[in-house]
Write an enzyme that holds these catalytic residues in place. Structure first.
Site, PDB file in Angstrom:
ATOM      1  N   GLY A  12       0.806  -1.222   0.000  1.00 56.95           N
ATOM      2  CA  GLY A  12       0.000   0.000   0.000  1.00 56.95           C
ATOM      3  C   GLY A  12       0.838   1.270   0.000  1.00 56.95           C
ATOM      4  O   GLY A  12       2.067   1.227  -0.017  1.00 56.95           O
ATOM      5  N   GLN A  13       0.119   2.396   0.030  1.00 60.48           N
ATOM      6  CA  GLN A  13       0.788   3.698  -0.126  1.00 60.48           C
ATOM      7  C   GLN A  13       1.863   3.918   0.942  1.00 60.48           C
ATOM      8  O   GLN A  13       2.999   4.267   0.625  1.00 60.48           O
ATOM      9  CB  GLN A  13      -0.242   4.843  -0.040  1.00 60.48           C
ATOM     10  CG  GLN A  13       0.362   6.200  -0.373  1.00 60.48           C
ATOM     11  CD  GLN A  13      -0.435   7.384   0.190  1.00 60.48           C
ATOM     12  OE1 GLN A  13      -1.305   7.219   1.029  1.00 60.48           O
ATOM     13  NE2 GLN A  13      -0.122   8.569  -0.283  1.00 60.48           N
ATOM     14  N   ASP A  35       1.416  -8.905   2.193  1.00 54.72           N
ATOM     15  CA  ASP A  35       0.175  -8.237   1.780  1.00 54.72           C
ATOM     16  C   ASP A  35      -0.765  -9.325   1.281  1.00 54.72           C
ATOM     17  O   ASP A  35      -0.338 -10.443   0.982  1.00 54.72           O
ATOM     18  CB  ASP A  35       0.472  -7.209   0.672  1.00 54.72           C
ATOM     19  CG  ASP A  35      -0.580  -6.110   0.613  1.00 54.72           C
ATOM     20  OD1 ASP A  35      -0.239  -4.931   0.821  1.00 54.72           O
ATOM     21  OD2 ASP A  35      -1.769  -6.426   0.339  1.00 54.72           O
ATOM     22  N   ILE A  36      -2.020  -8.967   1.156  1.00 57.34           N
ATOM     23  CA  ILE A  36      -2.994  -9.917   0.609  1.00 57.34           C
ATOM     24  C   ILE A  36      -2.847 -10.002  -0.922  1.00 57.34           C
ATOM     25  O   ILE A  36      -3.221 -10.969  -1.546  1.00 57.34           O
ATOM     26  CB  ILE A  36      -4.432  -9.531   1.036  1.00 57.34           C
ATOM     27  CG1 ILE A  36      -5.455 -10.603   0.689  1.00 57.34           C
ATOM     28  CG2 ILE A  36      -4.867  -8.192   0.480  1.00 57.34           C
ATOM     29  CD1 ILE A  36      -5.843 -11.419   1.869  1.00 57.34           C
ATOM     30  N   TYR A 143     -14.655   4.214   9.103  1.00 52.81           N
ATOM     31  CA  TYR A 143     -13.197   4.206   9.235  1.00 52.81           C
ATOM     32  C   TYR A 143     -12.768   4.937  10.509  1.00 52.81           C
ATOM     33  O   TYR A 143     -11.955   4.432  11.293  1.00 52.81           O
ATOM     34  CB  TYR A 143     -12.603   4.885   7.996  1.00 52.81           C
ATOM     35  CG  TYR A 143     -11.124   5.146   8.033  1.00 52.81           C
ATOM     36  CD1 TYR A 143     -10.214   4.100   8.001  1.00 52.81           C
ATOM     37  CD2 TYR A 143     -10.625   6.445   8.056  1.00 52.81           C
ATOM     38  CE1 TYR A 143      -8.846   4.347   8.000  1.00 52.81           C
ATOM     39  CE2 TYR A 143      -9.270   6.708   8.052  1.00 52.81           C
ATOM     40  CZ  TYR A 143      -8.383   5.652   8.025  1.00 52.81           C
ATOM     41  OH  TYR A 143      -7.043   5.896   8.020  1.00 52.81           O
ATOM     42  N   ILE A 173      -1.692  11.842   3.399  1.00 55.51           N
ATOM     43  CA  ILE A 173      -0.277  11.670   3.050  1.00 55.51           C
ATOM     44  C   ILE A 173      -0.111  11.763   1.531  1.00 55.51           C
ATOM     45  O   ILE A 173      -0.781  11.046   0.782  1.00 55.51           O
ATOM     46  CB  ILE A 173       0.263  10.305   3.546  1.00 55.51           C
ATOM     47  CG1 ILE A 173      -0.008  10.115   5.048  1.00 55.51           C
ATOM     48  CG2 ILE A 173       1.750  10.181   3.223  1.00 55.51           C
ATOM     49  CD1 ILE A 173       0.737  11.029   5.977  1.00 55.51           C
TER      50      ILE A 173
HETATM   51  N1  SER Z   1      -6.106   9.530   4.310  1.00 54.89           N
HETATM   52  C1  SER Z   1      -7.168   8.904   5.038  1.00 54.89           C
HETATM   53  C2  SER Z   1      -8.453   8.975   4.300  1.00 54.89           C
HETATM   54  O1  SER Z   1      -8.635   9.924   3.569  1.00 54.89           O
HETATM   55  C3  SER Z   1      -7.344   9.556   6.369  1.00 54.89           C
HETATM   56  O2  SER Z   1      -6.591   8.856   7.302  1.00 54.89           O
HETATM   57  O3  SER Z   1      -9.273   8.149   4.482  1.00 54.89           O
END
Ligand code: SER
Length: 317
Positions: A12-13, A35-36, A143, A173
């Protein structure tokens, strides 16, 4: 055998960049990437890689024992936008994987654990500007709920079972090597790709939506710093506020226009606007700066310069 690290969600990123940084620092064989999916050629080819379903406790335990792992970075998660589309899946993945590694640490199989939290732990009732470390937290996304609950569990496992778990509330990020997926802050990466490819970006957030953001190099530095800090320095075992800069789509577009004059942007907010509106504009990360000397380097124009330069180079090669 010297210390070995397991990265879960290595393709992932953020996971992929942690793999890269730790392999460069500790040697390729010290870092087991898992990773999966095996959809990141650099991660898969630059050292040991295994397919691992982090929801499978027995499989994770076997991987930890077999590879003599002492440190784990759990970077697998379903992010904010995708979480709203698959609420139960997001709850299941984000919580089951966390319990698996917390329990392995409790049972003594893992010595140190990194688990990322997020600005998504905050909600509409949280003070929006310079959001403090301790404040009202009523997240309105699935989330965000998983991250807030996860923070409580990290704190609980530390205080009850002495688990050495460390965590950061990452802002959005920005990076060029691996694209993010399923998040609300993803626009701030997409915009650079579209600026170079099409000279135009249709933004899914409105012009003035200000969010906390950070360049990947800073995020990796913060992650390695908190993991390297002596245990006594880590006084917060839920998760640390972490900040660099804040900007809106209008401001990032203006920063890009200083390099690509003809770049244009239009705004068509979708369901992600509500998510962004529920999050802080800016974060007070004084505790991280004080407890383990966190300091960011990249401001918006530095990021724009780096992103355009690196993405142009990858397009040419
Ligand atoms: N970058 C994430 C999102 O946008 C936030 O932690 O879901």
């Amino acid at each position: 055998m010297s210390s070995r690290t397991l990265i879960i969600g290595a393709c992932g990123q953020i996971g992929s960049e942690i793999v890269r940084a730790l392999r460069a620092r500790d040697g390729e064989n010290s870092v087991i990437a898992t990773d999966i999916y095996d959809n990141n050629a650099e991660v898969v080819n630059s050292g040991p890689f295994e397919i691992l379903d982090a929801k499978d406790y027995v499989a994770v335990k076997d991987c930890v024992i077999r590879n003599e792992i002492d440190t784990v970075y759990l970077m697998a998660a379903i992010l904010s936008a995708k979480g709203e589309q698959y609420p139960e899946k997001a709850w299941d993945l984000n919580m089951t994987t966390l319990f698996n590694v917390l329990n392995l640490a409790k049972e003594g199989y893992i010595k140190k654990l990194f688990w990322p939290s997020s600005i998504a732990v905050f909600g509409p009732s949280t003070p929006k500007d310079n959001t403090p470390q301790r404040t009202i937290m009523e997240p309105t996304t699935v989330y965000g709920i998983t991250k807030q609950v996860g923070e409580r569990w990290c704190d609980y496992y530390h205080s009850h079972f002495k688990v050495d778990v460390r965590s950061l509330r990452y802002p959005g990020i920005i990076s060029w090597r691996t694209k993010p997926g399923g998040g609300t802050t993803d626009y701030a990466v997409e915009i650079y790709h579209k600026a170079l490819d099409d000279g135009f970006y249709e933004c899914f957030l409105s012009a003035d939506t200000e969010l906390p953001m950070m360049y990947m190099e800073d995020a990796i530095k913060a992650t390695l710093n908190i993991m390297d800090a002596p245990s006594e320095a880590i006084k917060i075992r839920s998760s640390y506020n972490l900040a660099a800069i804040s900007f809106s789509p209008k401001e990032i577009a203006a920063s890009i226009q200083r390099h690509i004059e003809n770049f244009t942007i239009e705004y068509s907010p979708d369901f992600r606007q509500n998510i962004a509106d529920s999050w802080p504009n800016s974060i007070d990360d004084a505790k991280a700066r004080d407890h383990w000397n966190w300091k960011h380097e990249f401001n918006l124009d530095d990021i724009t310069e780096e992103m355009l330069k690196k993405l142009t180079k990858t397009q040419l090669t």
